[in-house]
Design a protein around this motif. Sequence first.
Motif, mmCIF file in Angstrom:
data_model
loop_
_atom_site.group_PDB
_atom_site.id
_atom_site.type_symbol
_atom_site.label_atom_id
_atom_site.label_comp_id
_atom_site.label_asym_id
_atom_site.label_seq_id
_atom_site.Cartn_x
_atom_site.Cartn_y
_atom_site.Cartn_z
ATOM 1 N N TYR A 289 0.827 -1.203 0.000
ATOM 2 C CA TYR A 289 0.000 0.000 0.000
ATOM 3 C C TYR A 289 0.869 1.263 0.000
ATOM 4 C CZ TYR A 289 -3.758 3.237 1.037
ATOM 5 O OH TYR A 289 -4.651 4.282 0.966
ATOM 6 N N GLU A 293 0.764 4.027 -2.877
ATOM 7 C CA GLU A 293 0.389 5.384 -2.501
ATOM 8 C C GLU A 293 1.472 6.381 -2.915
ATOM 9 O OE1 GLU A 293 -1.758 7.205 1.422
ATOM 10 O OE2 GLU A 293 0.159 6.192 1.741
ATOM 11 N N ASN A 296 1.019 7.273 -6.421
ATOM 12 C CA ASN A 296 -0.345 7.699 -6.767
ATOM 13 C C ASN A 296 -1.146 6.581 -7.440
ATOM 14 O OD1 ASN A 296 0.031 10.401 -5.834
ATOM 15 N ND2 ASN A 296 1.199 10.820 -7.695
ATOM 16 N N LYS A 297 -0.932 5.359 -7.004
ATOM 17 C CA LYS A 297 -1.650 4.218 -7.563
ATOM 18 C C LYS A 297 -2.360 3.413 -6.474
ATOM 19 C CE LYS A 297 1.564 3.617 -11.480
ATOM 20 N NZ LYS A 297 0.613 3.988 -12.534
ATOM 21 N N GLU A 298 -2.694 4.079 -5.340
ATOM 22 C CA GLU A 298 -3.321 3.355 -4.241
ATOM 23 C C GLU A 298 -4.677 2.772 -4.630
ATOM 24 O OE1 GLU A 298 -3.935 7.820 -3.303
ATOM 25 O OE2 GLU A 298 -2.448 6.510 -4.243
ATOM 26 N N HIS A 299 -5.295 3.305 -5.695
ATOM 27 C CA HIS A 299 -6.580 2.761 -6.153
ATOM 28 C C HIS A 299 -6.420 1.335 -6.677
ATOM 29 C CE1 HIS A 299 -4.637 4.566 -9.677
ATOM 30 N NE2 HIS A 299 -5.289 3.680 -10.403
ATOM 31 N N LEU A 300 -5.181 0.917 -6.965
ATOM 32 C CA LEU A 300 -4.936 -0.441 -7.447
ATOM 33 C C LEU A 300 -4.802 -1.450 -6.311
ATOM 34 C CD1 LEU A 300 -2.377 0.253 -10.333
ATOM 35 C CD2 LEU A 300 -4.844 -0.144 -10.515
ATOM 36 N N TYR A 301 -4.780 -0.950 -5.070
ATOM 37 C CA TYR A 301 -4.698 -1.889 -3.947
ATOM 38 C C TYR A 301 -5.939 -2.777 -3.979
ATOM 39 C CZ TYR A 301 -3.496 -3.567 0.728
ATOM 40 O OH TYR A 301 -3.147 -4.356 1.793
ATOM 41 N N GLN A 304 -10.313 -3.024 -0.688
ATOM 42 C CA GLN A 304 -10.804 -1.657 -0.526
ATOM 43 C C GLN A 304 -11.542 -1.428 0.793
ATOM 44 O OE1 GLN A 304 -10.092 0.956 -2.559
ATOM 45 N NE2 GLN A 304 -8.753 -0.516 -3.598
ATOM 46 N N GLN A 305 -12.005 -2.476 1.449
ATOM 47 C CA GLN A 305 -12.751 -2.357 2.687
ATOM 48 C C GLN A 305 -11.959 -2.964 3.845
ATOM 49 O OE1 GLN A 305 -15.669 -0.709 3.066
ATOM 50 N NE2 GLN A 305 -15.650 -0.184 0.897
#
Length: 579
Positions: A289, A293, A296-301, A304-305
């Motif tokens: 993570y 982060e 700027n690619k934390e959305h690929l982790y 998500q929950q």
Amino acid sequence: MKNVHRTMRNILKGLKSEDPEVRLEAIDILQNMHEPSIDIRILLDMIEEAAARFPEPTAEWDDPSAQILAFVCQYTDASFIRPLVKHYSFFSPIGQDFAVSYLCRVGPDLGGYAFIEMLETYLPKNQVNIPLEDVLQQPAWIPQLFPKFISYLDHPNYSFAFYRLLDFGLEAGTLQVKYADEVLPRLLRDYKQAKEAVQKYDQDYQTSFVYHAWRGSYLLARADLCLFLHLMRYYYNDEIEKELQEALVLHDPIIRTYTAVSLLYAGKVLRPEVLFSCAQNLESCSVLYEELERNNKEHLYPIQQNKQYDFAKSHLFYYLIDHEEYGAAAADIEIAHIHHTTNYYGQGIIYYLMKYRSAHPDWTDKGWLTAWVGGYADEVPDGLAIWDGTYTEFVPFESRSIDEHVRIFNEKRTQERQESEEALYYEAKEKMPWVTYYLIFFTVYRWYRALQDPADLVLLGITGALTLYVAWKVWHSYLLRKHTVVHIKGHSIQYTHQGQSVSQPLHEIRSITMEKRKWRKTEGRAFYTWRTKYIVFTDKQGNECLAIPAEYVNEARLLYAIQELTEHLAEPPHILMKE
């Protein structure tokens, strides 16, 4: 001033004693000296003394060279730079670290030129210790450092340090991606050597082996390999891609994480299970993570929950490995309870009550033990950042109910808060300035001359008037300084002067600067000083809330105490000490 000079001579004499007890006593006196200001000539002499030969050390504390430099480097003066560079090779290894740390602290210009000169002088002789943690605080140095010393990527003692400087400079943006002709062949060569070292362990890879039986050799090889994998994203080509794809099949989740992020950085699409396997592993989930982060690619982790649950477990995993008493990898970690509370500043924080157990022979029979992990900011849901209050007291988990665990935890936090609010983290009481002692000496001397010719009434009258003035000024200064105290107690800095106190909560400080101002009459300074340095504090609205004469305090100790107490804040004070 004479007392300080005499004390220093005695300390230096004690540090050179053949008796370890005498050296220990001298070190203790030196560490407890709190002089707000000191004659620069004394400090310059001490730098030379730090380069002298001392008796063979008997313990870790027994390092007179480092102890002397630790004291000197509390103060800041440009005249220290030249002797620190000149005598560098004669300092002890820890003393050398203090010298480089000082150069890093004095700024990118003076310190940077001196550090480069130091490397040019001592690198060819293999006499330099590069404290990366300090040097990396000066990213502006790297564009001058790396090109000049790029050949040291081949040096067995310095290659890791210069690869690390290269990696940091590229990530920080202070270095451009160039020197490919010089870097790429060396990077591939050294990567293959590191991969070969890691592959010897790969088929037998187990987490328990990594942090126990293999702890020394394997972790060093993995650190080298991960650094090279991180660098590969900047020097990407077909051969690099081939090596990265092959590294994805290694069993170590940390290695797979760095490999995957480098491929993502190059724009490659990975199979979902690659990232998911790294996110599910306690060793690698927080590393993955953090790397995503940072790019700027934390959305690929892939989770998500409730990913903070895994981050908290991972934090405990590493905490236990580094624990002085436990020092083992936990085989199982579970969350038993999520506890919401507040900190001193009223911010909502989360602590996790956890239970863990180990397969290590020393701890197997202990069963499930209790730990608290936190605190995580409520205002940053599922965040990775932690204000570290993690601890374990090895209490069997089943020995108490969850309610009892929580009750004892709350009582402990209440007690710690009370102790923190009463704790004295820094205190300075002003002493008489050395110029006052000079005036006293001069007055005594004038009386000596006057009494040699008692018939000279004019000289006696002038000397008498001078005596009255100096006596009044000394008494006036004494009264003003008697109750002048600067201290940090609990979470506030307080300045008490002439019976009046001004207190400022540390978390409400916006900035700390140094300014030259006209000395206030109420500060009690004699006529011979018109302007002096003040440490000026502003609040969150930018208004000045506190101004303290710099000579009342030890700047380095004061700022260090403030930084230690505020570094966990979302907005710690911004320190700009330029004057």
